[in-house]
Design an enzyme around this catalytic site. Sequence first.
Site, short mmCIF file in Angstrom:
data_model
loop_
_atom_site.label_atom_id
_atom_site.label_comp_id
_atom_site.label_asym_id
_atom_site.label_seq_id
_atom_site.Cartn_x
_atom_site.Cartn_y
_atom_site.Cartn_z
N ILE A 18 -7.78 0.83 -31.47
CA ILE A 18 -7.34 1.05 -30.23
C ILE A 18 -8.66 1.27 -29.02
O ILE A 18 -8.81 1.21 -28.07
CB ILE A 18 -6.54 2.12 -29.98
CG1 ILE A 18 -5.72 2.08 -28.69
CG2 ILE A 18 -7.06 3.55 -30.08
CD1 ILE A 18 -4.58 3.10 -28.74
N ASN A 31 -4.50 16.85 -30.58
CA ASN A 31 -3.93 18.18 -31.08
C ASN A 31 -3.94 19.12 -29.82
O ASN A 31 -4.32 18.79 -28.79
CB ASN A 31 -4.83 18.47 -32.09
CG ASN A 31 -6.10 18.59 -31.66
OD1 ASN A 31 -6.62 19.29 -30.70
ND2 ASN A 31 -6.95 18.27 -32.62
N GLY A 39 -8.53 10.72 -37.62
CA GLY A 39 -7.80 9.78 -37.42
C GLY A 39 -8.04 8.97 -36.07
O GLY A 39 -9.42 8.86 -35.78
N VAL A 40 -6.92 8.80 -35.26
CA VAL A 40 -7.29 8.05 -33.68
C VAL A 40 -8.09 8.94 -32.91
O VAL A 40 -8.88 8.45 -32.17
CB VAL A 40 -6.05 7.23 -33.36
CG1 VAL A 40 -5.41 8.22 -32.68
CG2 VAL A 40 -6.52 6.31 -32.34
N ASP A 41 -7.94 10.23 -33.21
CA ASP A 41 -8.64 11.36 -32.03
C ASP A 41 -10.17 10.84 -32.20
O ASP A 41 -10.84 10.97 -31.51
CB ASP A 41 -8.04 12.58 -32.54
CG ASP A 41 -8.48 13.49 -31.58
OD1 ASP A 41 -8.86 13.18 -30.35
OD2 ASP A 41 -8.00 14.60 -31.70
N VAL A 128 -2.07 12.21 -39.75
CA VAL A 128 -2.08 13.34 -40.36
C VAL A 128 -0.93 14.14 -40.00
O VAL A 128 -0.47 15.21 -40.90
CB VAL A 128 -3.16 14.04 -39.44
CG1 VAL A 128 -3.29 15.47 -39.85
CG2 VAL A 128 -4.41 13.40 -40.04
N1 AR6 Z 1 -6.89 2.65 -33.67
C1 AR6 Z 1 -5.81 2.76 -33.71
N2 AR6 Z 1 -4.87 3.27 -34.42
C2 AR6 Z 1 -5.65 4.18 -35.26
C3 AR6 Z 1 -7.09 4.26 -35.26
C4 AR6 Z 1 -7.71 3.24 -34.42
N3 AR6 Z 1 -9.01 3.44 -34.18
N4 AR6 Z 1 -7.28 5.19 -36.30
C5 AR6 Z 1 -6.21 5.62 -36.88
N5 AR6 Z 1 -5.16 5.15 -36.20
P1 AR6 Z 1 -3.47 10.13 -36.64
P2 AR6 Z 1 -1.44 11.94 -35.87
C6 AR6 Z 1 -3.69 5.24 -36.74
O1 AR6 Z 1 -3.42 10.73 -37.99
O2 AR6 Z 1 -0.66 11.67 -37.03
C7 AR6 Z 1 -5.99 14.33 -35.41
O3 AR6 Z 1 -7.01 14.99 -36.27
C8 AR6 Z 1 -3.38 5.89 -37.89
O4 AR6 Z 1 -3.60 4.90 -38.82
O5 AR6 Z 1 -4.60 9.80 -36.01
O6 AR6 Z 1 -0.72 11.97 -34.31
C9 AR6 Z 1 -5.74 14.83 -34.25
O7 AR6 Z 1 -6.62 15.70 -33.67
C10 AR6 Z 1 -1.86 6.13 -37.60
O8 AR6 Z 1 -1.29 4.87 -37.67
O9 AR6 Z 1 -2.73 11.03 -35.79
C11 AR6 Z 1 -4.50 15.67 -34.50
O10 AR6 Z 1 -4.86 16.98 -35.17
C12 AR6 Z 1 -1.93 6.69 -36.09
O11 AR6 Z 1 -3.35 6.40 -35.60
C13 AR6 Z 1 -3.64 14.96 -35.54
O12 AR6 Z 1 -5.00 13.86 -36.27
C14 AR6 Z 1 -1.91 8.34 -35.73
O13 AR6 Z 1 -2.59 8.95 -36.81
C15 AR6 Z 1 -2.70 14.07 -35.03
O14 AR6 Z 1 -1.98 13.21 -35.91
#
Ligand code: AR6
Length: 179
Positions: A18, A31, A39-41, A128
Amino acid sequence: MTGSDRDGTRIAVITADITTLDVDAVVNAANQGLKGGGGVDGAIHRAAGRAKLREACAAIGGCPTGDARITDGFDLPARHIIHAVGPRWKDGTKGEDDLLAGAYRASFALAARHALRSIAFPAISTGVYGFPKDRAARIAATECLIAAESGAFDAILLCCFSEADALVYGKALEREAER
Ligand code: AR6
């Protein structure tokens, strides 16, 4: 890529990082503290420029679950970042569905208020935070279809990080679009 055209709005499911997307707004799965994370954050904070984004988020202070806040996109190709806070999955009876829908709705509302016409969402809460993917995909698809009806958007992208996730979100979009 799976897609649907609704009232002049293109809704598409894509597989991509993204942080590479050239859109008016990318949505971050943030968060409540808006402090960055994994993750994406983590990817968004890295690509936007950690220090600048951390400062902008600190100035906002935080965001309740089910809501969203906006910052500049800084070094991203995207002009803005909408930080949406999805729920942690517990057992499905703690308001998780409504909170996830709320995160999408609040993001669309912010985008519309800032006249942002293209927006890309990650699969909020499905990493997460452990939200079941089928269920999260259905909610995401429903909210995108509702937002498309407003006419406020040219393009709504559901940006998955794997082909497997894109299949789940694509199927959900097809199913919800037929309803
Ligand atoms: N581009 C697109 N999607 C992505 C990318 C990317 N670069 N990287 C990961 N994903 P998550 P949550 C996908 O864990 O469950 C963080 O620590 C990933 O494969 O990022 O909402 C925050 O600070 C998954 O499908 O977010 C919060 O504490 C999706 O993004 C917590 O995690 C969401 O996974 C939020 O958890």
